[in-house]
Design an enzyme around this catalytic site. Structure first.
Site, PDB file in Angstrom:
ATOM      1  N   ALA A 110     -12.338 -12.804 -65.620  1.00  0.00           N
ATOM      2  CA  ALA A 110     -10.964 -13.332 -65.722  1.00  0.00           C
ATOM      3  C   ALA A 110      -9.947 -12.222 -65.464  1.00  0.00           C
ATOM      4  CB  ALA A 110     -10.728 -13.922 -67.108  1.00  0.00           C
ATOM      5  N   PRO A 111      -8.830 -12.534 -64.791  1.00  0.00           N
ATOM      6  CA  PRO A 111      -8.392 -13.870 -64.339  1.00  0.00           C
ATOM      7  C   PRO A 111      -8.960 -14.317 -62.998  1.00  0.00           C
ATOM      8  CG  PRO A 111      -6.664 -12.259 -63.942  1.00  0.00           C
ATOM      9  CD  PRO A 111      -7.763 -11.517 -64.647  1.00  0.00           C
ATOM     10  N   GLY A 112      -9.716 -13.468 -62.282  1.00  0.00           N
ATOM     11  CA  GLY A 112     -10.381 -13.994 -61.086  1.00  0.00           C
ATOM     12  C   GLY A 112     -10.143 -13.222 -59.803  1.00  0.00           C
ATOM     13  N   GLU A 132     -16.695 -15.170 -68.048  1.00  0.00           N
ATOM     14  CA  GLU A 132     -15.692 -14.514 -68.887  1.00  0.00           C
ATOM     15  C   GLU A 132     -16.019 -14.824 -70.345  1.00  0.00           C
ATOM     16  OE1 GLU A 132     -13.073 -12.343 -68.748  1.00  0.00           O
ATOM     17  OE2 GLU A 132     -12.884 -12.728 -70.890  1.00  0.00           O
ATOM     18  N   CYS A 229     -10.349   0.255 -64.244  1.00  0.00           N
ATOM     19  CA  CYS A 229      -9.035   0.684 -63.745  1.00  0.00           C
ATOM     20  C   CYS A 229      -8.556   1.840 -64.612  1.00  0.00           C
ATOM     21  CB  CYS A 229      -8.060  -0.477 -63.721  1.00  0.00           C
ATOM     22  SG  CYS A 229      -7.961  -1.343 -65.270  1.00  0.00           S
TER      23      CYS A 229
END
Ligand code: SAM
Length: 461
Positions: A110-112, A132, A229
């Site tokens: 998520a979110p995709g 998710e 990230c």
């Protein structure tokens, strides 16, 4: 204006990167670029925009528009995605044979963003399980994947450790792990407030747990792509090195054009990771690394297992099959009719049986009082045959009113289902009944924002 970063973060970067750290910190005080990735199965290439150099369908926008006010986004014509993470395309292309039918798991989906990218890369015989763990986020993931329209996707809501039920099953597993988010400091200032050395440490421990939990589900020879990230080595190459000490794997270095200025970071056991730094690339901080599993046993389809879903009745099947461009098998789940790849093969059965499923394949229709109600997912699917229903093309303001679940004057003559389109792309359904129509746009998807007097564009048309 210069952003204030936690001292322990700046100090660690100093140790990690030396003098280059201050250039990175300066870049983190600038505005982040806006980028989108086009859905090649729905939309054309916007030639006038600047391309993301490592992506086939990624583009930069000059400024950030109000995406909510663009019906094209709701139609799944593009996905708003940070540019660096589009590099996943290159990693998949260099490590996996995309001509083969593949079983792919996106574990933290998520979110995709990564899932919509993977769905565009896979061939028609492949399957994507997009998972998710957090229920509310799994719903958002399902919404985004429905809009993207790829037909061979399962959305599940499981903990990583549940995947031990599918031992040796997947050809490719993507773990885009929850992390300390240092790479998002520029885009999301909240990430700065949530950051602490202790939290980064907790993240690293959790990532190791996630990796070990899902590792058995990878088949021998299968590829694991790990990404975060953050710039923190303990969450990045450090974790993959740790994984290489616990398991049998080989590192998969990539060929990367030096012009792109993507940093190679190395760890023991020949591990090479790829780090995107905002002072060097037009994108946020992103780390990715690929490895191949060398041991274990491949999943075998159980011989006698019955498919976990019941085939749809012949009458309903005859009604829904002309709605799709591809041949599909139809199954009934309570009042829902689902379209799955032909053959209802054992792999789909295993996934549906073993996981907590949010959605699987294309939800084509709902049976209500013996009548079929076409589903929003049908309208948005890339295998939907649009000419099987009367269409109603709306201009911008009306399309946004439709997405707000509002009404506008009736100008259709015939009663029944009409497909609502904007720029020829389906958005959903209305049903005309005599002097009114019912707006069937899903309530939980509707735009809540008030429409301004003047509607800005995104510059995509
Ligand atoms: N891959 C997504 C994309 O490209 O749009 C972003 C994923 S985000 C970096 C990490 C995801 O992991 C979040 O959706 C979060 O809810 C999920 N997550 C959090 N804790 C987790 C856990 N213990 N195991 C698995 N996933 C977890």
């Amino acid at each position: 204006m210069k952003t204030n970063f936690p001292a322990s973060f700046s100090n660690r970067l100093q140790v990690q990167m030396g003098a280059e750290a201050s250039t990175l910190l300066d870049a983190l005080s600038t505005t982040s670029p806006t980028s989108i990735r086009i859905n090649p199965n729905k939309f054309h290439t916007p030639v006038k925009l600047e391309k993301v150099p490592w992506s086939s369908h990624g583009y930069y926008l000059e400024e950030r528009p109000s995406f909510t006010l663009d019906p094209l986004m709701h139609a799944g014509a593009y996905y708003v995605q940070e540019a660096s993470s589009m590099f996943l395309e290159e990693v998949v292309k260099q490590t996996v044979d995309l001509t083969q039918p593949l079983r792919v798991l996106d574990l933290c989906a998520a979110p995709g963003g990564k899932s919509t990218l993977l769905a565009s890369l896979l061939n028609k015989e492949s399957m994507l399980v997009s998972n998710e763990v957090i229920k509310s986020r799994a719903e958002i993931l399902a919404e985004n994947l429905t809009k993207w329209g790829a037909p061979n996707v399962v959305v599940s809501n499981n903990d990583p450790r549940d995947f031990d039920r599918l031992e040796g099953f997947f050809d490719l597993i993507v773990v885009d792990a929850p992390c300390s988010g240092e790479g998002l400091f520029r885009k999301d200032p909240n990430a700065i407030n949530e950051w602490s050395p202790d939290n980064a440490h907790l993240c690293s421990d959790r990532q190791r747990r996630i990796l070990m939990d899902v590792w058995p589900a990878l088949k021998p020879g299968g590829v694991l792509i790990y990404s975060t990230c953050t710039y923190n080595p303990a969450e990045n190459e450090g974790n993959i090195q740790w994984l290489s000490e616990q398991t049998q794997l080989e590192a998969l270095p990539l060929e990367v054009d030096p012009v792109l200025q993507i940093k190679e970071v190395e760890a023991a056991n020949n591990i090479v990771g790829y780090q995107f730094m905002p002072h060097l690339v037009k994108g946020e901080g992103f780390f990715v690394c690929a490895v191949r599993k060398l041991d274990g046993e491949e999943w075998q389809a159980p011989r006698k297992d019955k498919f976990p879903l019941t085939p749809t009745g012949k009458k309903e099947q005859a009604e829904v099959s002309p709605w799709l461009t591809d041949e599909r098998d139809f199954f009934q789940h309570y009042e829902n009719i689902l379209a799955l790849p032909v053959g209802g093969n054992a792999a789909w059965g295993a996934v549906i049986r073993e996981l907590r499923i949010v959605q699987a394949g294309v939800l084509v229709a709902e049976i209500k009082k013996k009548n079929l109600v076409p589903a929003p997912a049908l309208a948005l699917s890339t295998i939907f045959r649009k000419d099987t229903f009367p269409t109603w093309e709306l201009e911008l303001r009306q399309a946004l009113q439709y997405l707000r679940k509002e009404e506008w004057p009736i100008d259709r003559e015939k009663d029944g289902w009409h497909l609502i389109c904007y720029e020829q792309l389906p958005l959903g359904w209305v049903k005309r009944i005599a002097t009114r129509f019912n707006n069937y746009y899903p309530l939980h998807w509707r735009i809540r924002m008030e429409l301004p007097g003047e509607l800005p564009g995104t510059g995509l048309l």
